[in-house]
Design a protein around this motif. Structure first.
Motif, PDB file in Angstrom:
ATOM      1  N   PRO A 162      62.059  23.998  54.180  1.00 26.98           N
ATOM      2  CA  PRO A 162      62.276  24.633  55.471  1.00 26.98           C
ATOM      3  C   PRO A 162      62.429  26.142  55.295  1.00 26.98           C
ATOM      4  N   MET A 163      61.772  26.906  56.167  1.00 28.64           N
ATOM      5  CA  MET A 163      61.814  28.366  56.088  1.00 28.64           C
ATOM      6  C   MET A 163      62.746  28.979  57.137  1.00 28.64           C
ATOM      7  N   PHE A 164      62.544  28.598  58.408  1.00 30.01           N
ATOM      8  CA  PHE A 164      63.362  29.179  59.472  1.00 30.01           C
ATOM      9  C   PHE A 164      63.361  28.291  60.703  1.00 30.01           C
ATOM     10  N   LEU A 165      64.291  28.575  61.578  1.00 26.45           N
ATOM     11  CA  LEU A 165      64.394  27.927  62.880  1.00 26.45           C
ATOM     12  C   LEU A 165      63.991  28.956  63.924  1.00 26.45           C
ATOM     13  N   ASP A 166      63.164  28.553  64.867  1.00 25.53           N
ATOM     14  CA  ASP A 166      62.711  29.421  65.947  1.00 25.53           C
ATOM     15  C   ASP A 166      63.088  28.770  67.267  1.00 25.53           C
ATOM     16  N   PHE A 167      63.972  29.430  68.002  1.00 30.15           N
ATOM     17  CA  PHE A 167      64.375  28.967  69.328  1.00 30.15           C
ATOM     18  C   PHE A 167      63.351  29.508  70.324  1.00 30.15           C
ATOM     19  N   ARG A 168      62.734  28.637  71.086  1.00 33.14           N
ATOM     20  CA  ARG A 168      61.623  28.984  71.978  1.00 33.14           C
ATOM     21  C   ARG A 168      61.906  30.223  72.823  1.00 33.14           C
ATOM     22  N   HIS A 169      63.078  30.342  73.380  1.00 30.98           N
ATOM     23  CA  HIS A 169      63.385  31.456  74.280  1.00 30.98           C
ATOM     24  C   HIS A 169      64.171  32.561  73.586  1.00 30.98           C
ATOM     25  N   GLY A 170      64.320  32.462  72.290  1.00 30.92           N
ATOM     26  CA  GLY A 170      65.138  33.426  71.566  1.00 30.92           C
ATOM     27  C   GLY A 170      64.367  34.624  71.061  1.00 30.92           C
ATOM     28  N   HIS A 171      65.095  35.677  70.817  1.00 31.04           N
ATOM     29  CA  HIS A 171      64.537  36.921  70.295  1.00 31.04           C
ATOM     30  C   HIS A 171      64.836  37.070  68.801  1.00 31.04           C
ATOM     31  N   TRP A 172      65.306  36.010  68.191  1.00 34.31           N
ATOM     32  CA  TRP A 172      65.672  36.034  66.782  1.00 34.31           C
ATOM     33  C   TRP A 172      65.089  34.812  66.064  1.00 34.31           C
ATOM     34  N   LEU A 173      65.021  34.920  64.745  1.00 35.47           N
ATOM     35  CA  LEU A 173      64.714  33.795  63.880  1.00 35.47           C
ATOM     36  C   LEU A 173      65.948  33.532  63.037  1.00 35.47           C
ATOM     37  N   SER A 174      66.205  32.278  62.767  1.00 32.09           N
ATOM     38  CA  SER A 174      67.310  31.888  61.882  1.00 32.09           C
ATOM     39  C   SER A 174      66.690  31.411  60.573  1.00 32.09           C
ATOM     40  N   PHE A 175      66.639  32.308  59.575  1.00 30.03           N
ATOM     41  CA  PHE A 175      66.116  31.933  58.266  1.00 30.03           C
ATOM     42  C   PHE A 175      67.136  31.080  57.539  1.00 30.03           C
ATOM     43  N   TYR A 176      66.671  30.015  56.913  1.00 28.65           N
ATOM     44  CA  TYR A 176      67.553  29.267  56.032  1.00 28.65           C
ATOM     45  C   TYR A 176      67.944  30.253  54.937  1.00 28.65           C
ATOM     46  N   THR A 177      69.232  30.468  54.780  1.00 24.71           N
ATOM     47  CA  THR A 177      69.719  31.536  53.921  1.00 24.71           C
ATOM     48  C   THR A 177      69.178  31.442  52.499  1.00 24.71           C
ATOM     49  N   ASP A 178      68.963  30.247  51.985  1.00 30.09           N
ATOM     50  CA  ASP A 178      68.467  30.147  50.613  1.00 30.09           C
ATOM     51  C   ASP A 178      66.999  30.537  50.473  1.00 30.09           C
ATOM     52  N   ARG A 179      66.333  30.892  51.570  1.00 32.77           N
ATOM     53  CA  ARG A 179      64.966  31.410  51.500  1.00 32.77           C
ATOM     54  C   ARG A 179      64.950  32.901  51.182  1.00 32.77           C
ATOM     55  N   VAL A 231      60.247  40.954  61.500  1.00 32.55           N
ATOM     56  CA  VAL A 231      59.631  40.051  60.530  1.00 32.55           C
ATOM     57  C   VAL A 231      58.112  40.195  60.590  1.00 32.55           C
ATOM     58  N   THR A 232      57.507  40.141  59.416  1.00 30.96           N
ATOM     59  CA  THR A 232      56.050  40.234  59.293  1.00 30.96           C
ATOM     60  C   THR A 232      55.593  39.224  58.255  1.00 30.96           C
ATOM     61  N   LEU A 233      54.641  38.409  58.626  1.00 32.79           N
ATOM     62  CA  LEU A 233      54.071  37.465  57.674  1.00 32.79           C
ATOM     63  C   LEU A 233      53.240  38.235  56.660  1.00 32.79           C
ATOM     64  N   LEU A 234      53.530  38.037  55.377  1.00 35.73           N
ATOM     65  CA  LEU A 234      52.775  38.683  54.306  1.00 35.73           C
ATOM     66  C   LEU A 234      51.732  37.738  53.715  1.00 35.73           C
ATOM     67  N   ALA A 235      52.090  36.463  53.575  1.00 32.78           N
ATOM     68  CA  ALA A 235      51.169  35.497  52.961  1.00 32.78           C
ATOM     69  C   ALA A 235      51.616  34.075  53.271  1.00 32.78           C
ATOM     70  N   GLY A 236      50.665  33.155  53.248  1.00 35.15           N
ATOM     71  CA  GLY A 236      50.965  31.730  53.344  1.00 35.15           C
ATOM     72  C   GLY A 236      51.119  31.161  54.732  1.00 35.15           C
ATOM     73  N   GLY A 237      50.772  31.915  55.753  1.00 33.54           N
ATOM     74  CA  GLY A 237      50.926  31.425  57.121  1.00 33.54           C
ATOM     75  C   GLY A 237      50.177  30.146  57.405  1.00 33.54           C
ATOM     76  N   GLU A 238      49.068  29.949  56.710  1.00 37.21           N
ATOM     77  CA  GLU A 238      48.267  28.741  56.943  1.00 37.21           C
ATOM     78  C   GLU A 238      48.998  27.472  56.534  1.00 37.21           C
ATOM     79  N   THR A 239      50.055  27.597  55.747  1.00 40.31           N
ATOM     80  CA  THR A 239      50.808  26.414  55.320  1.00 40.31           C
ATOM     81  C   THR A 239      52.006  26.112  56.212  1.00 40.31           C
TER      82      THR A 239
END
Length: 167
Positions: free
Chosen positions: A88-105, A57-65
């Protein structure tokens, strides 16, 4: 390339490669967060996620929001919301190596079919679930093996997502 975006298009996140899996989670935490941080719940109380490796994953735009929301101050999970339009965009588990994007995003054309529902034992009425995917009460060995396989492929790294401000 898939671009996850918020409703207004301010936040755009590039997602490359295949997802780890597509799930719906029925745990108490996802049910509570689904009501507190944006209506993310299905009609039977699960939250649809597409799980992806953090190194893809790479942030392209809007990180400030982007703002992290937690159910409690010491919660190991943060739900990241786009402040511009409140989704809501995604869930980030502190110790995880993955992001869980809300599928409708994700763009509809890039959404994969559901692999399974997990943690359905926490739902008030798990008998109401459709039979279109496995509905185990807890995380299964197969679920954990898929996550472990992704971590092995990443060289056991856990990239930090540092473009989100704490809310």
């Amino acid at each position: 390339m898939t671009v996850a975006s918020c409703t207004c298009g301010t936040v755009r996140i590039d997602v490359t490669g295949n997802p780890i899996m597509t799930v719906e989670c029925g745990c108490t935490s996802c049910q509570t967060a689904g009501q507190a941080f944006g209506d993310t719940l299905t009609e039977y109380g699960t939250t649809p996620y597409t799980m992806v490796r953090k190194d893809r994953v790479t942030l392209l735009a809007g990180g400030e929001t982007l703002v992290a929301k937690r159910l409690t101050p010491d919660s190991a999970t943060r739900r990241v919301v786009a402040g511009c339009c409140g989704v809501p965009m995604f869930l980030d588990f502190r110790h995880g190596h993955w992001l869980s994007f809300y599928t409708d995003r994700l763009p509809e054309a890039d959404r994969r079919s559901l692999d399974l529902r997990t943690m359905t034992g926490d739902l008030p009425n798990r008998n109401a679930l459709p039979n279109d995917a496995p509905n185990p009460k807890k995380h299964t060995a197969g679920f954990m093996i898929k996550l472990l396989g992704a971590w092995v492929a990443m060289g056991f790294r856990n990239p930090k997502i540092d473009w989100v401000k704490e809310g």
